[in-house]
Design an enzyme around this catalytic site. Structure first.
Site, PDB file in Angstrom:
ATOM      1  N   THR A  22      10.685  -6.164  -7.021  1.00 25.86           N
ATOM      2  CA  THR A  22       9.921  -5.690  -5.856  1.00 25.86           C
ATOM      3  C   THR A  22       9.054  -6.798  -5.280  1.00 25.86           C
ATOM      4  O   THR A  22       9.019  -7.013  -4.059  1.00 25.86           O
ATOM      5  CB  THR A  22       9.056  -4.469  -6.251  1.00 25.86           C
ATOM      6  OG1 THR A  22       9.931  -3.446  -6.712  1.00 25.86           O
ATOM      7  CG2 THR A  22       8.235  -3.960  -5.085  1.00 25.86           C
ATOM      8  N   HIS A  32      -5.791 -12.250   4.634  1.00 20.32           N
ATOM      9  CA  HIS A  32      -5.264 -10.931   4.241  1.00 20.32           C
ATOM     10  C   HIS A  32      -4.469 -10.514   5.470  1.00 20.32           C
ATOM     11  O   HIS A  32      -4.974  -9.812   6.338  1.00 20.32           O
ATOM     12  CB  HIS A  32      -6.395  -9.925   4.005  1.00 20.32           C
ATOM     13  CG  HIS A  32      -7.033  -9.996   2.665  1.00 20.32           C
ATOM     14  ND1 HIS A  32      -6.340  -9.823   1.493  1.00 20.32           N
ATOM     15  CD2 HIS A  32      -8.320 -10.185   2.305  1.00 20.32           C
ATOM     16  CE1 HIS A  32      -7.171  -9.903   0.463  1.00 20.32           C
ATOM     17  NE2 HIS A  32      -8.388 -10.130   0.928  1.00 20.32           N
ATOM     18  N   ILE A  92       6.907  -4.831 -10.182  1.00 22.59           N
ATOM     19  CA  ILE A  92       7.977  -5.436 -10.985  1.00 22.59           C
ATOM     20  C   ILE A  92       8.550  -6.656 -10.252  1.00 22.59           C
ATOM     21  O   ILE A  92       8.416  -6.780  -9.021  1.00 22.59           O
ATOM     22  CB  ILE A  92       9.113  -4.422 -11.289  1.00 22.59           C
ATOM     23  CG1 ILE A  92       9.815  -3.972  -9.999  1.00 22.59           C
ATOM     24  CG2 ILE A  92       8.579  -3.235 -12.081  1.00 22.59           C
ATOM     25  CD1 ILE A  92      11.133  -3.249 -10.254  1.00 22.59           C
ATOM     26  N   LYS A 133      -2.267 -10.375  -3.601  1.00 20.56           N
ATOM     27  CA  LYS A 133      -2.489  -9.640  -4.872  1.00 20.56           C
ATOM     28  C   LYS A 133      -1.281  -8.785  -5.246  1.00 20.56           C
ATOM     29  O   LYS A 133      -1.366  -7.568  -5.406  1.00 20.56           O
ATOM     30  CB  LYS A 133      -3.742  -8.780  -4.812  1.00 20.56           C
ATOM     31  CG  LYS A 133      -5.035  -9.589  -4.704  1.00 20.56           C
ATOM     32  CD  LYS A 133      -6.266  -8.716  -4.860  1.00 20.56           C
ATOM     33  CE  LYS A 133      -7.553  -9.493  -4.782  1.00 20.56           C
ATOM     34  NZ  LYS A 133      -7.888 -10.015  -3.443  1.00 20.56           N
ATOM     35  N   PHE A 134      -0.132  -9.445  -5.413  1.00 21.58           N
ATOM     36  CA  PHE A 134       1.077  -8.744  -5.860  1.00 21.58           C
ATOM     37  C   PHE A 134       0.798  -8.099  -7.215  1.00 21.58           C
ATOM     38  O   PHE A 134       0.055  -8.653  -8.029  1.00 21.58           O
ATOM     39  CB  PHE A 134       2.236  -9.729  -5.992  1.00 21.58           C
ATOM     40  CG  PHE A 134       2.691 -10.308  -4.677  1.00 21.58           C
ATOM     41  CD1 PHE A 134       3.512  -9.578  -3.824  1.00 21.58           C
ATOM     42  CD2 PHE A 134       2.298 -11.585  -4.291  1.00 21.58           C
ATOM     43  CE1 PHE A 134       3.937 -10.121  -2.619  1.00 21.58           C
ATOM     44  CE2 PHE A 134       2.716 -12.132  -3.086  1.00 21.58           C
ATOM     45  CZ  PHE A 134       3.538 -11.393  -2.249  1.00 21.58           C
TER      46      PHE A 134
HETATM   47  O1  6AU Z   1     -17.080 -13.149   0.611  1.00 23.49           O
HETATM   48  P1  6AU Z   1     -16.547 -11.749   0.863  1.00 23.49           P
HETATM   49  O2  6AU Z   1     -17.135 -10.748  -0.092  1.00 23.49           O
HETATM   50  O3  6AU Z   1     -16.688 -11.320   2.286  1.00 23.49           O
HETATM   51  O4  6AU Z   1     -14.964 -11.821   0.626  1.00 23.49           O
HETATM   52  C1  6AU Z   1     -14.397 -12.143  -0.599  1.00 23.49           C
HETATM   53  C2  6AU Z   1     -12.907 -12.248  -0.476  1.00 23.49           C
HETATM   54  C3  6AU Z   1     -12.187 -10.965  -0.084  1.00 23.49           C
HETATM   55  C4  6AU Z   1     -11.651 -10.396  -1.374  1.00 23.49           C
HETATM   56  O5  6AU Z   1     -10.431  -9.711  -1.170  1.00 23.49           O
HETATM   57  C5  6AU Z   1     -11.432 -11.647  -2.229  1.00 23.49           C
HETATM   58  O6  6AU Z   1     -12.354 -12.629  -1.750  1.00 23.49           O
HETATM   59  N1  6AU Z   1     -11.651 -11.462  -3.692  1.00 23.49           N
HETATM   60  C6  6AU Z   1     -10.657 -11.824  -4.625  1.00 23.49           C
HETATM   61  C7  6AU Z   1      -9.513 -12.664  -4.330  1.00 23.49           C
HETATM   62  C8  6AU Z   1      -9.639 -13.857  -3.554  1.00 23.49           C
HETATM   63  O7  6AU Z   1      -8.449 -12.494  -4.873  1.00 23.49           O
HETATM   64  C9  6AU Z   1     -10.808 -11.479  -5.963  1.00 23.49           C
HETATM   65  C10 6AU Z   1     -12.050 -10.966  -6.417  1.00 23.49           C
HETATM   66  O8  6AU Z   1     -12.268 -10.781  -7.607  1.00 23.49           O
HETATM   67  N2  6AU Z   1     -13.029 -10.741  -5.490  1.00 23.49           N
HETATM   68  C11 6AU Z   1     -12.869 -10.978  -4.157  1.00 23.49           C
HETATM   69  O9  6AU Z   1     -13.817 -10.766  -3.390  1.00 23.49           O
HETATM   70  O10 6AU Z   1     -11.121 -11.296   0.791  1.00 23.49           O
END
Ligand code: 6AU
Length: 266
Positions: A99, A61, A96, A92-93
């Site tokens: 953009t 991120h 539109i 996570k775009f």
């Molecule tokens: O294992 P964690 O909980 O410390 O981190 C989980 C990571 C975080 C969230 O932004 C991401 O996974 N995430 C995502 C993604 C990857 O898109 C989607 C989701 O449904 N849940 C989730 O936790 O960086």
């Protein structure tokens, strides 16, 4: 449930980012992705260096880093070569096409220039794929659609998830799969949409903000997912405890790979 091996799938896949990921998984015997969600660049790069040998993929991120400079990207790319892992920017775009194309190519982070894979919410409809693929496809990148989420009360269910799967199927040159909690059954032999699954933890069932965790066994063996994404389960105690982080990365790598072997032998 898929019993095809990662090796077989790598050989057949048409998207170069998906192929790279499947080949890396097979080569390293790791379906573990580590999500390095820390705010300091020094901590970020130190964690990536420690977990690097155990992972197929590092998830970033990049906008969390409070001291970001382009040097972080050069260092990350050097670590990706040193340890042989794929880079996934979890952007996570959700806007539109015009953009998201600008957000993907430009700004401070220039994500398309270094992330092999990124992801998008399907909420705007297929135009988001058109926008992102105009930038990513010529660079050989791949996109994941968020078909489901790991959080309590997620709205990405039912008809929304089905529509995300349809959007992916219609754009398989650039869309390589999903962020989801289970395998989406393919329509035919040729379809191979990957499932990368967050919300994975061996010691706790969730956090105080709605995150929900399942074990690598539940995710890979029972739900047929391809990659486990683990964040705080690996570095959550203290981002500076290098030995503990290394041990946790190994533990999750072993758990994910054991579950996969059990699945393909089923
Ligand atoms: O294992 P964690 O909980 O410390 O981190 C989980 C990571 C975080 C969230 O932004 C991401 O996974 N995430 C995502 C993604 C990857 O898109 C989607 C989701 O449904 N849940 C989730 O936790 O960086």
């Amino acid at each position: 449930m898929s019993t095809k091996s990662y090796v077989e799938r790598a050989k057949a896949h048409k998207n170069s980012a998906a192929r790279l990921l499947l080949e890396t998984i097979a080569r390293k015997e790791s379906n573990l992705a580590v999500s390095v969600d820390v705010a300091s660049s020094v901590d970020f790069l130190a964690i990536v260096d420690v977990v690097g040998p155990f992972v197929c993929l590092v998830k970033t991120h990049i906008d969390i880093l409070e001291d970001f400079t382009p040097q972080v990207i050069s260092d990350l790319q050097a670590l990706s070569k040193k340890h042989d892992f794929v880079i996934f920017e979890d952007r996570k775009f959700a806007d539109i096409g015009n953009t998201v194309a600008l957000q993907y190519s430009s700004g401070v982070h220039k994500i398309a220039s270094w992330a092999h894979i990124t992801n998008a919410h399907p909420v705007p409809g297929p135009s988001i794929i058109a926008g992102l693929s105009s930038v990513g496809l010529p660079l050989g990148r791949g996109l994941l659609l968020l078909a489901e989420m790991s959080t309590k009360g997620s709205l990405a269910t039912g008809a929304y998830t089905d529509a995300a799967v349809q959007m992916a199927r219609a754009n398989q040159d650039f869309v390589i799969g999903f962020i989801a909690q289970r395998r989406m059954e393919p329509v035919d032999e040729d379809e191979d949409l990957l499932v990368l699954t967050p919300g994975v933890g061996l010691d706790v069932k969730g956090d105080a903000m709605g995150q929900q965790y399942r074990t690598p066994r539940e995710v890979v063996l029972e739900s047929g997912c391809d990659v486990i994404i683990v964040g705080r389960g690996i570095y959550g105690k203290d981002p500076k405890l290098v030995e503990d982080i290394r041990a946790q990365a190994k533990r999750y790598q072993d758990a994910g790979w054991t579950a996969y072997l059990e699945r393909i032998q089923a």
